[in-house]
Design an enzyme around this catalytic site. Structure first.
Site, PDB file in Angstrom:
ATOM      1  CG  ASN A  33      28.808  15.526 -83.529  1.00 32.71           C
ATOM      2  OD1 ASN A  33      29.373  14.592 -82.980  1.00 32.71           O
ATOM      3  ND2 ASN A  33      28.381  16.588 -82.870  1.00 32.71           N
ATOM      4  CB  THR A  93      24.521   8.770 -80.469  1.00 28.70           C
ATOM      5  OG1 THR A  93      25.635   9.664 -80.400  1.00 28.70           O
ATOM      6  CG2 THR A  93      24.197   8.312 -79.051  1.00 28.70           C
ATOM      7  CG  ASP A  94      29.688   9.468 -82.233  1.00 30.37           C
ATOM      8  OD1 ASP A  94      28.856  10.098 -81.545  1.00 30.37           O
ATOM      9  OD2 ASP A  94      30.539  10.042 -82.939  1.00 30.37           O
ATOM     10  CD  GLU A  95      27.060  12.609 -77.603  1.00 36.58           C
ATOM     11  OE1 GLU A  95      26.794  12.613 -76.392  1.00 36.58           O
ATOM     12  OE2 GLU A  95      26.917  13.596 -78.332  1.00 36.58           O
ATOM     13  NE  ARG A 107      31.345  16.400 -79.773  1.00 39.65           N
ATOM     14  CZ  ARG A 107      32.154  16.391 -78.715  1.00 39.65           C
ATOM     15  NH1 ARG A 107      33.446  16.117 -78.867  1.00 39.65           N
ATOM     16  NH2 ARG A 107      31.687  16.645 -77.514  1.00 39.65           N
ATOM     17  CE1 TYR A 167      20.884  11.914 -77.134  1.00 40.45           C
ATOM     18  CE2 TYR A 167      23.269  12.088 -77.305  1.00 40.45           C
ATOM     19  CZ  TYR A 167      22.050  11.794 -77.880  1.00 40.45           C
ATOM     20  OH  TYR A 167      21.983  11.363 -79.189  1.00 40.45           O
ATOM     21  CG  LEU A 211       4.486  17.738 -83.402  1.00 39.23           C
ATOM     22  CD1 LEU A 211       3.232  18.435 -83.895  1.00 39.23           C
ATOM     23  CD2 LEU A 211       5.620  17.935 -84.419  1.00 39.23           C
ATOM     24  CG  ASP A 215       7.935  14.226 -83.840  1.00 40.34           C
ATOM     25  OD1 ASP A 215       9.031  14.110 -84.412  1.00 40.34           O
ATOM     26  OD2 ASP A 215       7.754  14.995 -82.855  1.00 40.34           O
ATOM     27  CE  LYS A 245      20.117   7.715 -79.055  1.00 41.39           C
ATOM     28  NZ  LYS A 245      18.855   7.628 -79.839  1.00 41.39           N
TER      29      LYS A 245
HETATM   30  P1  NAD Z   1      15.964  16.240 -82.804  1.00 40.82           P
HETATM   31  O1  NAD Z   1      16.023  16.681 -81.391  1.00 40.82           O
HETATM   32  O2  NAD Z   1      16.164  17.229 -83.896  1.00 40.82           O
HETATM   33  O3  NAD Z   1      14.543  15.545 -83.090  1.00 40.82           O
HETATM   34  C1  NAD Z   1      13.950  14.663 -82.186  1.00 40.82           C
HETATM   35  C2  NAD Z   1      12.498  14.445 -82.627  1.00 40.82           C
HETATM   36  O4  NAD Z   1      11.918  13.482 -81.724  1.00 40.82           O
HETATM   37  C3  NAD Z   1      11.638  15.706 -82.548  1.00 40.82           C
HETATM   38  O5  NAD Z   1      10.821  15.802 -83.687  1.00 40.82           O
HETATM   39  C4  NAD Z   1      10.779  15.485 -81.298  1.00 40.82           C
HETATM   40  O6  NAD Z   1       9.510  16.122 -81.363  1.00 40.82           O
HETATM   41  C5  NAD Z   1      10.651  13.972 -81.309  1.00 40.82           C
HETATM   42  N1  NAD Z   1      10.365  13.430 -79.979  1.00 40.82           N
HETATM   43  C6  NAD Z   1      10.991  13.739 -78.810  1.00 40.82           C
HETATM   44  N2  NAD Z   1      10.410  13.069 -77.794  1.00 40.82           N
HETATM   45  C7  NAD Z   1       9.432  12.304 -78.337  1.00 40.82           C
HETATM   46  C8  NAD Z   1       8.494  11.379 -77.800  1.00 40.82           C
HETATM   47  N3  NAD Z   1       8.450  11.109 -76.492  1.00 40.82           N
HETATM   48  N4  NAD Z   1       7.642  10.763 -78.646  1.00 40.82           N
HETATM   49  C9  NAD Z   1       7.656  11.033 -79.972  1.00 40.82           C
HETATM   50  N5  NAD Z   1       8.508  11.914 -80.535  1.00 40.82           N
HETATM   51  C10 NAD Z   1       9.388  12.539 -79.725  1.00 40.82           C
HETATM   52  O7  NAD Z   1      16.988  15.032 -82.910  1.00 40.82           O
HETATM   53  P2  NAD Z   1      17.960  14.609 -84.114  1.00 40.82           P
HETATM   54  O8  NAD Z   1      19.204  15.364 -84.034  1.00 40.82           O
HETATM   55  O9  NAD Z   1      17.161  14.581 -85.369  1.00 40.82           O
HETATM   56  O10 NAD Z   1      18.278  13.107 -83.667  1.00 40.82           O
HETATM   57  C11 NAD Z   1      17.446  12.026 -84.069  1.00 40.82           C
HETATM   58  C12 NAD Z   1      18.000  10.736 -83.511  1.00 40.82           C
HETATM   59  O11 NAD Z   1      19.319  10.527 -84.002  1.00 40.82           O
HETATM   60  C13 NAD Z   1      18.116  10.699 -81.990  1.00 40.82           C
HETATM   61  O12 NAD Z   1      17.776   9.406 -81.566  1.00 40.82           O
HETATM   62  C14 NAD Z   1      19.579  10.998 -81.718  1.00 40.82           C
HETATM   63  O13 NAD Z   1      19.976  10.392 -80.523  1.00 40.82           O
HETATM   64  C15 NAD Z   1      20.217  10.337 -82.918  1.00 40.82           C
HETATM   65  N6  NAD Z   1      21.516  10.894 -83.346  1.00 40.82           N
HETATM   66  C16 NAD Z   1      21.643  12.237 -83.593  1.00 40.82           C
HETATM   67  C17 NAD Z   1      22.849  12.728 -84.074  1.00 40.82           C
HETATM   68  C18 NAD Z   1      23.043  14.204 -84.378  1.00 40.82           C
HETATM   69  O14 NAD Z   1      24.159  14.622 -84.680  1.00 40.82           O
HETATM   70  N7  NAD Z   1      22.011  15.032 -84.335  1.00 40.82           N
HETATM   71  C19 NAD Z   1      23.917  11.855 -84.297  1.00 40.82           C
HETATM   72  C20 NAD Z   1      23.759  10.489 -84.017  1.00 40.82           C
HETATM   73  C21 NAD Z   1      22.529  10.032 -83.565  1.00 40.82           C
HETATM   74  O1  DAU Z   2      28.011  12.450 -81.824  1.00 39.83           O
HETATM   75  C1  DAU Z   2      26.638  12.363 -82.027  1.00 39.83           C
HETATM   76  C2  DAU Z   2      25.910  13.384 -81.176  1.00 39.83           C
HETATM   77  O2  DAU Z   2      26.205  14.657 -81.728  1.00 39.83           O
HETATM   78  C3  DAU Z   2      24.407  13.151 -81.115  1.00 39.83           C
HETATM   79  O3  DAU Z   2      24.165  11.925 -80.471  1.00 39.83           O
HETATM   80  C4  DAU Z   2      23.700  14.283 -80.371  1.00 39.83           C
HETATM   81  O4  DAU Z   2      22.301  14.110 -80.430  1.00 39.83           O
HETATM   82  C5  DAU Z   2      24.069  15.593 -81.038  1.00 39.83           C
HETATM   83  O5  DAU Z   2      23.490  16.673 -80.336  1.00 39.83           O
HETATM   84  C6  DAU Z   2      25.588  15.765 -81.095  1.00 39.83           C
HETATM   85  O6  DAU Z   2      26.142  15.926 -79.759  1.00 39.83           O
HETATM   86  P1  DAU Z   2      27.291  17.010 -79.452  1.00 39.83           P
HETATM   87  O7  DAU Z   2      27.245  17.315 -78.017  1.00 39.83           O
HETATM   88  O8  DAU Z   2      28.586  16.585 -80.041  1.00 39.83           O
HETATM   89  O9  DAU Z   2      26.744  18.232 -80.362  1.00 39.83           O
HETATM   90  P2  DAU Z   2      26.599  19.809 -80.060  1.00 39.83           P
HETATM   91  O10 DAU Z   2      26.206  20.429 -81.370  1.00 39.83           O
HETATM   92  O11 DAU Z   2      25.775  20.092 -78.879  1.00 39.83           O
HETATM   93  O12 DAU Z   2      28.103  20.228 -79.739  1.00 39.83           O
HETATM   94  C7  DAU Z   2      29.148  19.970 -80.645  1.00 39.83           C
HETATM   95  C8  DAU Z   2      30.438  20.448 -80.005  1.00 39.83           C
HETATM   96  O13 DAU Z   2      30.403  21.881 -79.919  1.00 39.83           O
HETATM   97  C9  DAU Z   2      30.640  19.945 -78.586  1.00 39.83           C
HETATM   98  O14 DAU Z   2      32.036  19.721 -78.364  1.00 39.83           O
HETATM   99  C10 DAU Z   2      30.188  21.116 -77.706  1.00 39.83           C
HETATM  100  C11 DAU Z   2      30.523  22.320 -78.559  1.00 39.83           C
HETATM  101  N1  DAU Z   2      29.622  23.495 -78.396  1.00 39.83           N
HETATM  102  C12 DAU Z   2      28.286  23.302 -78.532  1.00 39.83           C
HETATM  103  C13 DAU Z   2      27.417  24.366 -78.392  1.00 39.83           C
HETATM  104  C14 DAU Z   2      25.924  24.164 -78.530  1.00 39.83           C
HETATM  105  C15 DAU Z   2      30.166  24.748 -78.148  1.00 39.83           C
HETATM  106  O15 DAU Z   2      31.385  24.913 -78.061  1.00 39.83           O
HETATM  107  N2  DAU Z   2      29.293  25.813 -78.018  1.00 39.83           N
HETATM  108  C16 DAU Z   2      27.946  25.660 -78.112  1.00 39.83           C
HETATM  109  O16 DAU Z   2      27.205  26.675 -77.942  1.00 39.83           O
END
Ligand code: NAD
Ligand code: DAU
Length: 339
Positions: free
Chosen positions: A182, A125-127, A217, A153, A35, A33, A157
């Site tokens: 999400n 991701t589903d996005e 979501r 983003y 960081l 990672d 992906k």
């Molecule tokens: P996050 O932003 O919380 O964590 C990302 C991690 O990756 C961090 O620890 C960061 O330091 C590390 N990182 C970033 N750039 C890097 C690099 N160049 N080399 C090594 N490490 C690096 O993200 P998350 O929400 O835990 O998401 C993890 C994965 O799951 C991502 O690939 C994201 O696209 C995918 N995903 C997230 C969600 C969601 O709802 N959060 C849903 C579906 C898929």
């Molecule tokens: O669907 C999977 C994705 O879900 C992942 O691939 C992404 O990494 C993850 O960040 C997430 O994306 P979203 O854009 O859906 O998540 P976020 O939490 O940023 O926003 C969720 C919803 O809430 C979206 O419709 C935007 C809205 N939102 C978000 C923020 C941060 C607000 O209304 N206000 C806010 O301040």
């Protein structure tokens, strides 16, 4: 089995490390990672001394670092969580998303080819399916839908996913991809909807809801996501994509109101702010494939998951308060100051 888990100091990656060390104590995990702002070693503190865990700080897009680590460790399986993950940040500054999410994936797969792994798993991701209309609740994302993308983003992906499938077809790399909806749960960075709203509500600050708050979501408790990835690694078919989601659709307003209710805070804290550019309307996963092939179903109902999540943020104030001081304040001002 020896696994490389990239991005393990972030939200889902850390939860995955904990899940795997608990459920497969025989496996060895190396976490790579960089960081970035989203990675936090404090999160991994409980496992830093674990005999089957090693942390390495490094960038997945740095070829020398990655190849040296593969040479040294000889991985069986790679699970790539490392990414820039926040849509709003990608709208502000796309470049780093392309570097980490696309080129980082390429470097990891090149190393996987050179040193040989039995599985390269891409956490997607589903996005990458774009969005669904709000007035067609009968429509869901299935694995065979065309890839499209709304934000830098999701475009990064989607590019990574295409590259993963190309490496499978061209070089025979044994890959799988999961595309999850999400996630929510402990250790999520407080820039994302649920932890941001919890933190603001606790501080009696405005809760900034984008647009009308009607966007939908499909929420999944993070542990259910980790269990699904584990199953795909062990029983999933190489070359396949698996959607992960639990038919748990909520409008953003529903989510925010639930949080306020559980914290005993007034709905007057809700503040409608300017919409996200290109804001996807609705995400909704059809998880039929992973259910029928691997028997996976989510185990955590939203009511329970959100209660556990809120309790976690209440019990771990220092974790998120540390994050929210310093640089994050400048981000918040940039993102929400003139919205
Ligand atoms: P996050 O932003 O919380 O964590 C990302 C991690 O990756 C961090 O620890 C960061 O330091 C590390 N990182 C970033 N750039 C890097 C690099 N160049 N080399 C090594 N490490 C690096 O993200 P998350 O929400 O835990 O998401 C993890 C994965 O799951 C991502 O690939 C994201 O696209 C995918 N995903 C997230 C969600 C969601 O709802 N959060 C849903 C579906 C898929
Ligand atoms: O669907 C999977 C994705 O879900 C992942 O691939 C992404 O990494 C993850 O960040 C997430 O994306 P979203 O854009 O859906 O998540 P976020 O939490 O940023 O926003 C969720 C919803 O809430 C979206 O419709 C935007 C809205 N939102 C978000 C923020 C941060 C607000 O209304 N206000 C806010 O301040």
């Amino acid at each position: 089995m020896k696994l490389l888990v990239t991005g393990g100091a972030g939200f889902i990656g850390a939860n995955f490390v904990f899940y795997m060390l608990e459920h497969h104590p025989e496996d060895k995990i190396v976490c790579l990672d960089a960081l970035t702002y989203a990675g936090n070693l404090e999160t991994l503190a409980p496992v830093m001394e674990h005999e089957n865990f090693r942390f390495v700080r490094g960038d997945v897009a740095d070829r020398e670092t990655v190849f040296n680590l593969f040479e040294e460790e000889g991985f069986d399986v790679v699970v790539n969580f490392a990414a820039e993950s926040h849509v709003d940040r990608s709208i502000e500054d796309p470049g780093i998303f392309l570097r980490t999410n696309i080129l980082g994936t390429q470097v990891l797969m090149d190393a996987s080819r050179k040193y040989g792994v039995s599985r390269y798993h891409q956490v997607g991701t589903d996005e990458v399916y774009g969005d669904l209309p709000l007035d067609r609740p009968d429509l869901f994302f299935t694995e065979d839908m065309p890839i499209t993308a709304s934000s830098p983003y999701s475009a990064s992906k989607a590019s990574a996913d295409l590259l993963v499938m190309a490496y499978h077809r061209t070089y025979g790399l044994p890959v799988t991809i999961s595309r999850c909806s999400n996630n929510y749960g402990p250790y999520q960075f407080p820039e994302k909807l649920i932890p941001l709203m919890i933190a603001n509500a606790l501080a009696d600050k405005d809760l900034p809801v984008y647009g009308t708050g009607e966007n939908v979501r499909d929420w999944l408790y993070v542990e259910d996501h980790c269990r699904a990835i584990d199953l795909i690694l062990r029983e999933g078919r190489v070359g396949e994509v698996y959607n992960i989601g639990g038919h748990n659709e909520k409008t953003n307003l529903d989510v925010v109101r639930t949080i306020l209710k559980q914290l005993g805070k007034p709905e007057s804290l809700i503040t409608f702010v300017g919409d996200r550019k290109g804001h996807d309307l609705r995400y909704a996963i059809d998880p039929a494939k992973i259910h029928s092939e691997l028997g996976w179903l989510p185990q955590t109902r939203f009511d329970d998951g959100i209660r556990r999540t809120i309790d976690w943020y209440l019990d771990n104030e220092s974790w998120w308060k540390n994050i929210m001081s310093g640089d994050y304040q400048q981000y918040y001002e940039r993102m929400y100051g003139n919205r």
